[in-house]
Write a protein that holds these residues in place. Structure first.
Motif, short mmCIF file in Angstrom:
data_model
loop_
_atom_site.label_atom_id
_atom_site.label_comp_id
_atom_site.label_asym_id
_atom_site.label_seq_id
_atom_site.Cartn_x
_atom_site.Cartn_y
_atom_site.Cartn_z
N ARG A 166 40.46 39.46 35.31
CA ARG A 166 40.87 40.50 34.36
C ARG A 166 39.74 41.46 34.01
O ARG A 166 39.98 42.61 33.69
N SER A 167 38.49 40.97 34.05
CA SER A 167 37.39 41.80 33.54
C SER A 167 37.07 42.99 34.43
O SER A 167 36.80 44.08 33.95
N LEU A 168 37.10 42.76 35.75
CA LEU A 168 36.78 43.86 36.68
C LEU A 168 38.09 44.48 37.15
O LEU A 168 38.95 43.78 37.71
N ILE A 169 38.24 45.79 36.93
CA ILE A 169 39.49 46.44 37.35
C ILE A 169 39.19 47.67 38.20
O ILE A 169 38.09 48.23 38.16
N ARG A 170 40.18 48.08 39.00
CA ARG A 170 40.05 49.30 39.80
C ARG A 170 40.74 50.41 39.03
O ARG A 170 41.92 50.34 38.74
N ILE A 171 39.94 51.40 38.62
CA ILE A 171 40.51 52.44 37.74
C ILE A 171 40.99 53.64 38.53
O ILE A 171 41.67 54.49 38.01
N ARG A 172 40.61 53.72 39.80
CA ARG A 172 41.01 54.85 40.62
C ARG A 172 41.79 54.33 41.82
O ARG A 172 41.36 53.39 42.47
N HIS A 173 42.95 54.94 42.08
CA HIS A 173 43.69 54.57 43.30
C HIS A 173 42.98 55.24 44.46
O HIS A 173 42.83 56.45 44.48
N THR A 174 42.51 54.45 45.42
CA THR A 174 41.75 55.02 46.53
C THR A 174 42.51 54.82 47.83
O THR A 174 43.37 53.94 47.92
#
Ligand SMILES: [Zn+2]
Ligand SMILES: [Zn+2]
Length: 245
Positions: A166-174
Motif C-alpha cells: 500500500r505504501s508505494l503507489i504508481r501515480i502516473r499511468h505509463t
C-alpha cells in the motif's frame, strides 16, 4: 499424504506448471515449485562474477564481483539488484504467460523459484519489508492482477517478512516499457511513483520485488521514492534479468 490428497493426485495427476507434462513421483516429491526436471534444467542461472550493484553478469568467467561502469558512473538509488536466472527460454515464456495471459497458476512455481533464491541471499529477512513494484490502478483493472504483488506475497510468506503493497503507489499511468528505446524508458517512468505512508517506510530495509530487470529504470524510480521517504537499504529481487540494457 492423506487419503484426500491421494485421491486428488489420482484424479488430477500433478503436471509441470511450465510445460504441462505429468510429473514423475520423484519430481513431484522433490519439487516445491511443481516444475519438471526438463524445465528446471532449461533455466539459465546467473553466474558470478556480477556487478555488485545492478547484478549484471560479466562476460569473463574469472575474477571477483565489482561495480560495473554504469553503476560507477551514476550510482543507482537501490543498493543492489539480484536475479537468479537470465530472461530466456522456457522461463521467459512462462513469465510472459503469467503476465499477459493471466496464467496465475504459475504464481507458486515462479514465486518459489524467487523465494528459494532470496533465502540464500538475504541475511535476517525478518528485518525487511517486502514491497512489490506497483501497477497503476488503470493497468491493474485491465490485467486484473499485479504480477509483482503475487511474487512478493510468496517471497514474504516464505521468508517471514512483512508485506507492504500500500505504501508505494504508481501515480502516473505509463506506457509499457516493452518496445521503448532506452532514453524513452527512462522518461516514461520518471516521477511515476510516490509513497503514501512514509512513516511506514522511514528507517526500514526494503526488499523490492518485480518480475524482470531490463534497464532498471522502473526499480530505480521506485527506489528513489522509497529512499526519499527514509528507507535505509533497498535490495531489489527479480526472477529474471536481461543481459543487455
Ligand atoms: Zn516442464
Ligand atoms: Zn552495475
Amino acid at each position: 499424504m492423506n487419503l484426500l490428497s491421494q485421491l486428488i493426485a489420482i484424479i488430477y495427476p500433478p503436471r509441470c506448471h511450465i510445460c504441462g507434462r505429468f510429473l514423475s513421483a520423484d519430481e513431484d516429491r522433490a519439487s516445491s515449485h511443481h516444475l519438471c526436471d526438463d524445465c528446471l534444467g532449461a533455466l539459465t542461472p546467473i553466474t558470478h562474477p556480477i556487478c555488485t550493484v545492478c547484478g549484471l553478469p560479466f562476460s569473463t568467467p574469472k575474477g571477483q564481483d565489482h561495480p560495473c561502469e554504469n553503476c560507477l558512473r551514476k550510482k543507482p538509488w537501490y543498493d543492489s539488484v539480484r536475479a537468479p536466472y537470465l530472461y530466456s527460454g522456457p522461463l521467459m515464456e512462462a513469465i510472459q504467460r503469467f503476465k499477459y495471459s493471466s496464467e496465475t497458476q504459475l504464481t507458486s512455481s515462479l514465486g518459489t523459484l524467487l523465494s528459494s533464491f532470496a533465502k540464500e541471499l538475504v541475511p535476517n529477512p525478518q528485518d525487511f519489508l517486502t514491497v512489490p513494484v506497483p501497477l497503476h490502478t488503470r493497468r491493474l483493472r485491465e490485467r486484473g492482477f499485479s504480477q509483482s504483488l503475487l511474487l512478493a506475497k510468496v517471497v514474504a510468506t516464505d521468508l517471514g517478512t512483512q508485506l507492504d503493497y500500500r505504501s508505494l503507489i504508481r501515480i502516473r499511468h505509463t506506457r509499457a516499457q516493452t518496445g521503448l528505446r532506452k532514453e524513452e524508458r527512462r522518461k516514461n517512468v520518471k516521477d511515476a511513483f510516490s509513497v503514501t505512508y512514509p512513516e511506514i517506510i522511514k528507517g526500514r530495509k526494503i526488499l523490492l520485488v518485480d518480475d524482470v530487470f531490463t534497464t532498471g529504470y522502473t526499480l530505480n524510480e521506485c527506489a528513489r521514492s522509497l529512499k526519499k521517504s527514509g528507507a535505509t537499504v533497498i535490495i531489489c529481487l527479480t526472477l529474471a534479468r536481461t543481459l543487455v540494457d
